[in-house]
Design an enzyme around this catalytic site. Structure first.
Site, PDB file in Angstrom:
ATOM      1  CD  GLU A 185      86.539  22.974 -14.579  1.00 59.63           C
ATOM      2  OE1 GLU A 185      87.256  23.855 -14.100  1.00 59.63           O
ATOM      3  OE2 GLU A 185      86.685  22.542 -15.734  1.00 59.63           O
TER       4      GLU A 185
ATOM      5  CB  CYS B 265      87.955  21.353 -19.066  1.00 58.42           C
ATOM      6  SG  CYS B 265      87.457  22.985 -18.544  1.00 58.42           S
TER       7      CYS B 265
ATOM      8  CG  HIS C 271      88.574  22.137 -23.531  1.00 61.06           C
ATOM      9  ND1 HIS C 271      87.339  21.915 -22.931  1.00 61.06           N
ATOM     10  CD2 HIS C 271      89.036  23.304 -23.015  1.00 61.06           C
ATOM     11  CE1 HIS C 271      87.096  22.889 -22.078  1.00 61.06           C
ATOM     12  NE2 HIS C 271      88.102  23.753 -22.114  1.00 61.06           N
TER      13      HIS C 271
HETATM   14  N1  CAA Z   1      83.780  41.587 -34.256  1.00 63.54           N
HETATM   15  C1  CAA Z   1      84.580  40.498 -34.425  1.00 63.54           C
HETATM   16  N2  CAA Z   1      85.476  40.066 -33.487  1.00 63.54           N
HETATM   17  C2  CAA Z   1      85.549  40.774 -32.336  1.00 63.54           C
HETATM   18  C3  CAA Z   1      84.763  41.908 -32.104  1.00 63.54           C
HETATM   19  C4  CAA Z   1      83.847  42.312 -33.123  1.00 63.54           C
HETATM   20  N3  CAA Z   1      83.058  43.362 -32.960  1.00 63.54           N
HETATM   21  N4  CAA Z   1      85.065  42.387 -30.876  1.00 63.54           N
HETATM   22  C5  CAA Z   1      86.014  41.574 -30.357  1.00 63.54           C
HETATM   23  N5  CAA Z   1      86.307  40.586 -31.252  1.00 63.54           N
HETATM   24  C6  CAA Z   1      87.237  39.488 -31.086  1.00 63.54           C
HETATM   25  C7  CAA Z   1      88.571  39.868 -30.466  1.00 63.54           C
HETATM   26  O1  CAA Z   1      89.471  40.359 -31.438  1.00 63.54           O
HETATM   27  C8  CAA Z   1      88.998  38.561 -29.858  1.00 63.54           C
HETATM   28  O2  CAA Z   1      89.485  37.696 -30.874  1.00 63.54           O
HETATM   29  P1  CAA Z   1      91.047  37.320 -30.941  1.00 63.54           P
HETATM   30  O3  CAA Z   1      91.389  36.707 -29.610  1.00 63.54           O
HETATM   31  O4  CAA Z   1      91.142  36.357 -32.050  1.00 63.54           O
HETATM   32  O5  CAA Z   1      91.761  38.613 -31.151  1.00 63.54           O
HETATM   33  C9  CAA Z   1      87.681  37.925 -29.400  1.00 63.54           C
HETATM   34  O6  CAA Z   1      86.651  38.609 -30.134  1.00 63.54           O
HETATM   35  C10 CAA Z   1      87.386  38.107 -27.913  1.00 63.54           C
HETATM   36  O7  CAA Z   1      87.481  39.479 -27.607  1.00 63.54           O
HETATM   37  P2  CAA Z   1      88.383  39.959 -26.394  1.00 63.54           P
HETATM   38  O8  CAA Z   1      89.714  39.288 -26.442  1.00 63.54           O
HETATM   39  O9  CAA Z   1      88.345  41.430 -26.341  1.00 63.54           O
HETATM   40  O10 CAA Z   1      87.518  39.342 -25.196  1.00 63.54           O
HETATM   41  P3  CAA Z   1      87.778  39.445 -23.656  1.00 63.54           P
HETATM   42  O11 CAA Z   1      89.140  39.937 -23.352  1.00 63.54           O
HETATM   43  O12 CAA Z   1      86.648  40.174 -23.039  1.00 63.54           O
HETATM   44  O13 CAA Z   1      87.640  37.945 -23.196  1.00 63.54           O
HETATM   45  C11 CAA Z   1      88.557  35.781 -22.855  1.00 63.54           C
HETATM   46  C12 CAA Z   1      88.163  36.824 -23.889  1.00 63.54           C
HETATM   47  C13 CAA Z   1      89.833  36.235 -22.141  1.00 63.54           C
HETATM   48  C14 CAA Z   1      88.804  34.439 -23.549  1.00 63.54           C
HETATM   49  C15 CAA Z   1      87.415  35.637 -21.801  1.00 63.54           C
HETATM   50  O14 CAA Z   1      86.218  35.243 -22.419  1.00 63.54           O
HETATM   51  C16 CAA Z   1      87.730  34.675 -20.682  1.00 63.54           C
HETATM   52  O15 CAA Z   1      88.397  35.002 -19.709  1.00 63.54           O
HETATM   53  N6  CAA Z   1      87.188  33.405 -20.773  1.00 63.54           N
HETATM   54  C17 CAA Z   1      87.364  32.415 -19.731  1.00 63.54           C
HETATM   55  C18 CAA Z   1      88.690  31.706 -19.840  1.00 63.54           C
HETATM   56  C19 CAA Z   1      88.750  30.808 -21.054  1.00 63.54           C
HETATM   57  O16 CAA Z   1      87.772  30.330 -21.575  1.00 63.54           O
HETATM   58  N7  CAA Z   1      90.000  30.521 -21.498  1.00 63.54           N
HETATM   59  C20 CAA Z   1      90.209  29.603 -22.606  1.00 63.54           C
HETATM   60  C21 CAA Z   1      91.449  28.780 -22.404  1.00 63.54           C
HETATM   61  S1  CAA Z   1      91.399  27.974 -20.819  1.00 63.54           S
HETATM   62  C22 CAA Z   1      90.362  26.637 -21.027  1.00 63.54           C
HETATM   63  O17 CAA Z   1      90.092  26.232 -22.127  1.00 63.54           O
HETATM   64  C23 CAA Z   1      89.776  25.997 -19.804  1.00 63.54           C
HETATM   65  C24 CAA Z   1      88.352  26.402 -19.648  1.00 63.54           C
HETATM   66  O18 CAA Z   1      87.463  25.722 -20.154  1.00 63.54           O
HETATM   67  C25 CAA Z   1      88.037  27.590 -18.888  1.00 63.54           C
END
Ligand code: CAA
Length: 447
Positions: free
Chosen positions: A85, A122, A246
């Site tokens: 991609e 992916c 994945h």
């Molecule tokens: N100690 C322990 N855990 C902590 C923490 C700490 N100090 N601080 C935060 N966390 C946890 C949160 O609780 C959260 O866990 P849960 O979801 O289980 O509650 C985790 O860490 C991540 O924290 P946030 O949710 O606050 O993180 P974020 O909002 O900044 O980003 C995300 C998370 C939305 C996945 C972001 O990384 C993102 O947009 N990633 C790209 C998209 C992606 O990978 N999506 C996955 C599905 S799509 C797919 O699989 C296709 C692909 O390859 C892209």
């Protein structure tokens, strides 16, 4: 239908040569607690391409190593499909660039080989394996094998939440009859829907609705599992030694695994055994409305996650598949194939004989589609896994400081003109070598 055995004969991995330490280097600059990365997302580091690396060099280097190790010549390969991609050309497929690279180091050529590029985020790596499987089973391969290369630079725009999950690397796989590593099941399940969660409309870095993308992953994966069972019959957690999924980040698989476990333990002795401890799974007919049912299901899932029974299954079946991902981040099309390698590598390190064991493989691509199939580990799997040098590659990566990370991100941004010095000296590998007269990217093999 024949009982012809087709599957993955060999795998090679090429990681980007740079590394960003997420807890030590990235988290402090982003003002985050390192636990967000190491515990929440389950990631320690991301791999990045050096300035002379890209999807072509990483893919070609993985394929070259694979062909050398298996003693193959171009004549033995009838098909080259690249899943990515991160393509930089809307017309000329990356597989032609990779074939061009390989022709620099082999005497023969790939003029006889059918080449293409697969796109569905992916899941495209798994789709390319499907195409190769179908080509072989249709008898069109004339005794030749297929090369499938999943290669990506999974970079996000700076300050996008996805920046935490970046990665770069390639997985080359040889698909053949009588495979040495794993045989593929004929049965498959799909979950596919038009979704707007992650896309790149004429742009290099993705537009992502991260929270929604997590929900879509879970929904499509569930559909694929139900669809798989409609073909192959109900499955049971003990049927599988490993569940490579994945892995955009290990925390995503943690969420998916408990939902899959809940689904496949319904109406089994496991649900009966856990009844005293956490009750039985809620059934929709016992509720007046969907919201109450979903709440009850959520409560049950939380309790299930904390049971020893589930934890033991997770530690044995899922956790081993996440070890490489933790160190490299998301490789998009390569990610599920890295998970398979991680899991098998863990069994090899434990001295376990995995021959005949089954893997439940869950692939996923945003936009969105999930696919589930089963693989059977073959007799020569240990030789294939022992031949990998992934640990050495990970160890040899250059550890970027934050300023260097910013430079490298810019160096791989098509909109930036930044001359950044290389961090590692290329050695016996393909490198990016500038631009040609028609705007094509050029490559050369460095001795
Ligand atoms: N100690 C322990 N855990 C902590 C923490 C700490 N100090 N601080 C935060 N966390 C946890 C949160 O609780 C959260 O866990 P849960 O979801 O289980 O509650 C985790 O860490 C991540 O924290 P946030 O949710 O606050 O993180 P974020 O909002 O900044 O980003 C995300 C998370 C939305 C996945 C972001 O990384 C993102 O947009 N990633 C790209 C998209 C992606 O990978 N999506 C996955 C599905 S799509 C797919 O699989 C296709 C692909 O390859 C892209």
């Amino acid at each position: 239908m024949t009982d012809q055995s087709v599957g993955i004969d060999a795998i090679e991995i090429h990681t980007g040569k740079l590394k960003l330490d997420l807890a030590e280097t990235f988290a402090p600059k982003m003002g985050d607690d390192p636990g967000k990365y190491t515990k929440g997302l389950g990631l320690y580091a991301s791999s990045f391409p050096d300035t002379y690396e890209d999807i072509v060099t990483m893919g070609a280097n993985a394929a070259h190593r694979l062909m050398d190790r298996k003693g193959l010549e171009p004549e033995d390969i009838g098909r080259i499909d690249v899943a990515t991609e991160s393509a930089f050309d809307h017309s000329k497929p990356v597989s032609t660039y990779i074939a061009g690279c390989l022709e620099q180091v082999y005497e023969g050529d790939f003029h006889h080989a059918n080449k293409g590029e697969r796109k569905f985020a992916c899941v495209a790596g798994t789709q390319s394996i499907d195409d190769a499987y179908n080509w072989i089973r249709a008898g069109r391969h004339r005794g030749r094998a297929a090369l499938v290369i999943a290669t990506d630079t999974a970079l996000y725009a700076r300050d996008d939440p996805g920046e935490a999950t970046q990665g770069a690397g390639a997985v080359a796989m040889l698909i053949d009859e009588d495979p040495d590593l794993v045989e593929l099941s004929n049965a498959q399940g799909y979950g596919s829907a038009d979704e707007t969660d992650f896309l790149k409309p004429q742009q290099q870095f993705p537009s992502v609705d991260g929270k929604r993308s997590v929900k879509v992953y879970l929904a499509r994966m569930r559909e694929a599992l139900v669809d798989y069972e409609s073909v192959a019959g109900d499955i049971h957690p003990d049927d599988f030694r490993l569940g490579p999924f994945h892995t955009p980040f290990p925390g995503m698989v943690r969420k998916a695994a408990v939902l899959a476990y809940r689904h496949i333990t319904r109406d089994t002795e496991i649900e009966d055994d856990l009844d005293d401890q956490i009750g039985r799974q809620p059934r929709p007919e016992a509720f007046d409305d969907d919201a109450a049912y979903m709440d009850a299901l959520g409560d049950y899932t939380d309790k299930l996650k904390d049971t020893d029974r589930y934890q033991e299954w997770y530690d044995r079946t899922i956790d081993p598949t996440l070890s490489i991902s933790r160190e490299v981040g998301n490789w998009y099309t390569g990610s599920v194939h890295v998970a398979r390698v991680s899991g098998l590598k863990a069994l090899a390190e434990d001295g376990e004989d995995a021959t005949g064991q089954k893997l439940l493989v869950g692939s996923y691509g945003s936009g969105a589609q999930a696919e589930i199939h089963v693989e059977t580990v073959q007799e020569n799997w240990l030789d294939e896994i022992d031949a990998l040098n992934v640990d050495e590659q990970l160890e040899a990566r250059y550890d970027l400081d934050f300023d260097e990370y910013e430079d490298v991100h810019d160096a791989h941004n098509f909109d930036e003109e930044r001359g950044v010095e290389e961090f590692r000296t290329p050695d016996e590998e393909f490198v990016f070598d500038g631009w040609g007269r028609m705007g094509e990217r050029k490559y050369q093999y460095v001795e």
